[in-house]
Design a protein around this motif. Structure first.
Motif, short mmCIF file in Angstrom:
data_model
loop_
_atom_site.label_atom_id
_atom_site.label_comp_id
_atom_site.label_asym_id
_atom_site.label_seq_id
_atom_site.Cartn_x
_atom_site.Cartn_y
_atom_site.Cartn_z
N ARG A 19 -1.06 6.80 3.39
CA ARG A 19 -2.54 6.44 3.96
C ARG A 19 -2.47 6.08 5.35
N GLU A 20 -3.34 6.57 6.08
CA GLU A 20 -3.47 6.13 7.39
C GLU A 20 -4.00 4.60 7.71
N ASP A 21 -4.99 4.16 6.85
CA ASP A 21 -5.34 2.92 6.98
C ASP A 21 -4.33 1.82 6.81
N VAL A 22 -3.33 2.27 5.67
CA VAL A 22 -2.42 1.49 5.43
C VAL A 22 -1.28 1.17 6.51
N GLU B 237 -1.98 1.77 9.67
CA GLU B 237 -2.59 1.01 10.61
C GLU B 237 -2.28 -0.53 10.75
N ALA B 238 -2.53 -0.89 9.31
CA ALA B 238 -2.41 -2.18 8.75
C ALA B 238 -1.00 -2.69 9.23
N HIS C 2 0.21 9.53 15.96
CA HIS C 2 0.26 7.97 16.64
C HIS C 2 1.40 8.14 17.72
N GLY D 52 0.66 -1.15 -0.03
CA GLY D 52 -0.10 -0.09 -0.04
C GLY D 52 0.73 1.29 0.20
N ILE E 184 1.29 11.35 10.16
CA ILE E 184 0.46 10.49 10.82
C ILE E 184 1.26 9.78 11.93
#
Length: 248
Positions: free
Chosen positions: A53-56, A58-59, A88, A49, A84
C-alpha cells in the motif's frame, strides 16, 4: 543512505542488520505484530502495515529513500511494493521464493532493479558444505550462469598449462586466480597452473561439467552428475522446508 525494507522476517531483518552495521538508515514495514515487535526490540523503526500500500510506504519515508527492498514471502506484495518504489525513484530489489524458473525470473527482472532468491543462495551454501573438496559455488548471476571456485588437482588435464594455454568452453571464462592459499588476483597469461591452485570461473550451467573435467580431473559421468543445473535438487529440497511464511 536511506533504505525501506518490506518484511521484518528472517531475510528482511538480517538484511536490515547488515545495512545498519554499515551506518545506513533503515525503516522496516511489517504487518505481523510479533514479527514487528521482534524488529523493534532490535532497535529498528518499524511501520505497521501492508507493504503493498502506497500510504504505508509513504509513512515509512519512501519519498526520501534511496532504495526499497521487498523481502517478504509474498510475491504479489513484493512486486507491488517495487512498483511503488519505482514511482518514487527508488532502486528496487525484489525477493522471489517460487521455483527458480527462467520464465519467472524474466517476468520480473525487467521491471525491478534486482531479483534475489534467498533460498537458492542458501542452497548453494548447503551444496558447498555437503560436497566439500575442490569445488565451491560462489553465486548465481543469472538463471543459467554460475560463478564457481575450483581447486586444481594432480589429475586435472590442464596441470602444467599456463593461463594462455588454458582453453575453456566458449561459455566459460576465468575471472580470478589464486596460487595455493594466496590471495585471488586477476590472472596473467604466463601463470603456470599447478595442483592446489584456485580458479574462479563464470560458466553457463551447460558447460559446467566440461569445466570440472578440465580443472578438477573428474570423469565425464561424475562431472555431469555434480554440475547438474547449478544447485543440487537435494540441497534445494533441504532448504525449501526452511522458507519464511507470510512477511517473515
Amino acid at each position: 543512505m536511506r533504505f525501506v525494507i518490506i518484511g521484518a522476517g528472517r531475510v528482511g531483518l538480517r538484511t536490515a542488520r547488515v545495512l545498519r552495521d554499515e551506518d545506513h538508515e533503515v525503516t522496516m514495514v511489517e504487518r505481523d505484530e510479533p514479527t514487528r515487535r521482534r524488529a523493534r526490540e532490535q532497535g529498528f523503526t518499524v511501520v505497521d502495515g501492508d507493504g503493498s500500500r502506497e500510504d504505508v510506504l509513504e509513512a515509512a519515508g519512501i519519498a526520501d529513500a534511496d532504495a526499497l527492498g521487498a523481502l517478504t514471502g509474498d510475491l504479489n506484495v513484493n512486486f507491488t511494493a517495487c512498483m511503488i518504489g519505482n514511482h518514487h525513484g527508488c532502486r528496487t530489489v525484489m525477493r522471489i521464493d517460487e521455483a527458480y524458473r527462467e520464465g519467472i525470473y524474466r517476468k520480473y527482472a525487467d521491471q525491478v532493479d534486482e531479483v534475489i532468491y534467498p533460498e537458492r543462495l542458501g542452497a548453494i551454501g548447503a551444496k558447498n558444505a555437503l560436497l566439500g573438496g575442490t569445488i565451491r559455488a560462489i553465486a548465481d548471476v543469472a538463471p543459467h550462469l554460475q560463478v564457481v571456485e575450483l581447486t586444481l588437482t594432480a589429475d586435472a588435464p590442464v596441470n602444467g598449462y599456463t593461463i594462455s594455454e588454458l582453453h575453456l568452453p566458449a561459455d566459460a571464462t576465468v575471472l580470478a586466480f589464486g596460487k595455493g592459499d594466496g590471495p585471488l588476483e586477476i590472472p596473467t597469461e604466463d601463470l603456470s597452473l599447478e595442483a592446489d591452485d584456485r580458479l574462479v570461473v563464470l560458466a553457463d550451467f551447460d558447460v559446467l561439467s566440461e569445466v570440472r573435467q578440465l580443472l578438477v580431473g573428474e570423469t565425464a559421468e561424475r562431472a555431469t552428475a555434480n554440475a547438474g543445473t547449478g544447485t543440487s535438487s537435494a540441497a534445494t529440497e533441504l532448504l525449501e522446508g526452511d522458507t519464511d511464511g507470510g512477511d517473515n
